[in-house]
Scaffold this active site. Structure first.
Site, PDB file in Angstrom:
ATOM      1  N   GLU A 234      10.018   0.971  46.905  1.00 40.22           N
ATOM      2  CA  GLU A 234       9.566   1.865  47.996  1.00 40.22           C
ATOM      3  C   GLU A 234       8.058   1.724  48.203  1.00 40.22           C
ATOM      4  O   GLU A 234       7.269   1.964  47.282  1.00 40.22           O
ATOM      5  CB  GLU A 234       9.957   3.307  47.667  1.00 40.22           C
TER       6      GLU A 234
ATOM      7  N   ASP B 144      16.688   3.153  30.300  1.00 36.60           N
ATOM      8  CA  ASP B 144      17.912   3.325  31.083  1.00 36.60           C
ATOM      9  C   ASP B 144      17.696   4.440  32.110  1.00 36.60           C
ATOM     10  O   ASP B 144      17.769   5.621  31.783  1.00 36.60           O
ATOM     11  CB  ASP B 144      19.040   3.669  30.096  1.00 36.60           C
TER      12      ASP B 144
ATOM     13  N   HIS C 101       3.052   6.992  54.470  1.00 37.63           N
ATOM     14  CA  HIS C 101       4.266   6.211  54.236  1.00 37.63           C
ATOM     15  C   HIS C 101       4.325   5.030  55.205  1.00 37.63           C
ATOM     16  O   HIS C 101       4.576   3.897  54.808  1.00 37.63           O
ATOM     17  CB  HIS C 101       5.476   7.119  54.417  1.00 37.63           C
TER      18      HIS C 101
ATOM     19  N   LYS D 102      13.616  14.223  43.859  1.00 37.94           N
ATOM     20  CA  LYS D 102      13.737  12.779  44.133  1.00 37.94           C
ATOM     21  C   LYS D 102      12.346  12.145  44.127  1.00 37.94           C
ATOM     22  O   LYS D 102      12.144  11.043  43.594  1.00 37.94           O
ATOM     23  CB  LYS D 102      14.429  12.556  45.485  1.00 37.94           C
TER      24      LYS D 102
HETATM   25  C1  MEV Z   1      10.270   9.984  49.364  1.00 37.96           C
HETATM   26  O1  MEV Z   1      10.739   8.907  48.607  1.00 37.96           O
HETATM   27  C2  MEV Z   1       9.967  11.168  48.473  1.00 37.96           C
HETATM   28  C3  MEV Z   1       9.588  12.459  49.195  1.00 37.96           C
HETATM   29  O2  MEV Z   1      10.602  12.797  50.146  1.00 37.96           O
HETATM   30  C4  MEV Z   1       9.457  13.525  48.140  1.00 37.96           C
HETATM   31  C5  MEV Z   1       9.279  14.914  48.682  1.00 37.96           C
HETATM   32  O3  MEV Z   1       9.739  15.220  49.810  1.00 37.96           O
HETATM   33  O4  MEV Z   1       8.697  15.733  47.946  1.00 37.96           O
HETATM   34  C6  MEV Z   1       8.317  12.293  49.968  1.00 37.96           C
END
Ligand code: MEV
Length: 433
Positions: free
Chosen positions: A85, A291, A388, A275
């Protein structure tokens, strides 16, 4: 075309590739060439990778990046991260730099207990089983001695074994619940070997002593390790929390704490929030040959331990001080597994100063906390897309097979323009006219 095959694993690597290319691709030659293009020219190295799993046909690359300037408990680390990513490593580096100017991260291992269980059924009286277990327990430990001996010499081994009555949840269901200290090893093989020996002893002794049948269903470690915990934390005065003039430290701190509180109470948000934490954690886990599926499963179970899926991180403002922290379960190893086998794993571990498992737990937790800080910082200020898409720009340019000159010109252009997919497409078209 028949798409099933028997005896595939017995074929040579080149025959496997031929079969796949001929069965699934209209242009089988191109498929074969692509597969082979990713082979390593060093035959020994390629063989090492071939032998990690069954039916290897080629290598699957992920970028290995590094995030420098992580100040953790007063030591500086450059953290290796394997991830696809675009924005993750950049975000980690930014957060690392931000906090290194504010005292850095503190991290502490709270506990290191691993868990394994032998699941079995017994149709007789629970009391009989309990009396049997009292006599059995030292026998279980003794029979596992050949497996535990060397771990014990290093200070680890079996911590305890209990008999759990689970018949309220499932008829006739009991378990041996064993806890272990596995030191610098993740311990899966050690634990599973101990458990299988426990199961053997259990069956043998039950057959001699008990009137009713005792049936062992399975023996396996648990990836849920709520007593193998690490804590990572940052704090600073609220007014030090800003490095730009668009938002004051106070306003940012408040918004940030609210963003964390939302993830604490709202599962839809918590999943995405966590995530983002796992973006940092998985990348270091992969780079260090651990792992990530085990870590993911255990961490998400921990995030739901109170009955609702919730944020792994927490934040508060107390007497003018902003505090942001996380406690997570991490069962990691810095010996065994891939750690001595995969040359890049060895390199990653050496870059981290060949850490003990406990040290690695701290580094990984910090990477997760930093990632969450970076995400929340963007989300509560500029929005996530700005950073991003800037990082994603190169991916779009590569999709359009931009030349080095085109890339240089468009990167310059997008320093002052908002990156969206369509804006990049128009800019390329304009440049090429
Ligand atoms: C993207 O990989 C992760 C985010 O969505 C985490 C978040 O929203 O806190 C930017």
């Amino acid at each position: 075309m028949n798409k099933t095959i028997t005896g595939f694993s017995k074929l040579s690597k080149s025959k496997k590739i031929d079969w796949i290319a001929d069965t699934y691709f209209t242009d089988s030659e191109s498929a074969k060439n692509l597969i082979k293009q990713y082979w390593n020219s060093d035959k020994k190295l390629q063989q090492l990778h071939d032998e990690f799993i069954e039916n290897t046909i080629t290598n699957y690359y992920l970028p290995l990046g590094v995030a420098p300037n992580f100040l953790i408990n007063d030591s500086v680390y450059t953290i290796p991260m394997a991830i696809e990513e675009s924005s993750v490593v950049a975000a980690a580096s930014k957060a690392a730099k931000f906090w290194s100017d504010r005292g850095g991260f503190r991290a502490e291992v709270l506990s290191t207990e691993k868990i394994g269980q032998v699941h079995f059924t017994y149709k007789g009286e629970t009391e009989t089983l309990q009396s049997f277990f009292k006599i059995l327990k030292p026998q279980l430990i003794k029979a596992a001695q050949p497996i535990t001996h060397s771990m014990e010499q290093r200070g680890g081994g079996i911590i305890d074994i209990t008999l759990n009555d689970k018949t309220d949840s499932l008829e006739h269901y009991y378990q041996l619940h064993a806890t272990f200290e596995t030191l610098d090893a993740m311990g899966a093989n050690f634990i599973n070997s101990c458990l299988e020996q426990f199961a053997k002893t259990l069956k043998q002794e039950a057959a001699k002593t008990l009137e009713h049948d005792l049936i062992v269903i399975m023996s396996i470690l648990s990836n849920y390790v709520p007593n193998c915990l690490v804590r990572a934390e940052v704090s600073c005065k609220v007014e030090e929390l800003t490095d730009n003039s668009t938002i004051s430290g106070e306003a940012f701190a408040e918004k940030f704490v609210q963003a964390v509180q939302i993830a604490e109470v709202e599962p839809y948000r918590a999943v995405t929030h966590n995530k983002g934490i796992m973006n940092g954690i998985d990348a270091v886990i992969l780079a260090t040959g651990n792992d990530f599926r085990a870590v993911e499963a255990g961490v998400h179970a921990y995030a739901s331990r109170l009955g609702t899926y919730s944020s792994l991180t927490h934040a508060k403002i107390e007497q003018g001080v902003f505090k942001f922290w996380m406690e997570i379960p991490l069962a990691l190893g810095t010996v065994g597994g891939l750690t001595k086998l995969h040359p890049l794993v060895k390199l990653a571990l050496e870059m981290l100063g060949n850490p003990s498992a406990k040290e690695l737990m701290k580094i990984v937790a910090v990477a997760g906390l930093a990632q969450n800080f970076a995400a929340l910082r963007s989300l509560t200020t500029t929005g996530i897309q700005e950073g991003h898409m800037k990082m994603h720009l190169m991916n779009i340019l590569n999709q359009f097979e931009a030349t080095s000159e085109e890339k240089a010109s468009l990167v310059e252009h997008f320093k002052t323009h908002t990156v969206t997919h369509s804006a990049v497409v128009s800019a390329i078209e304009k440049l090429r006219q």
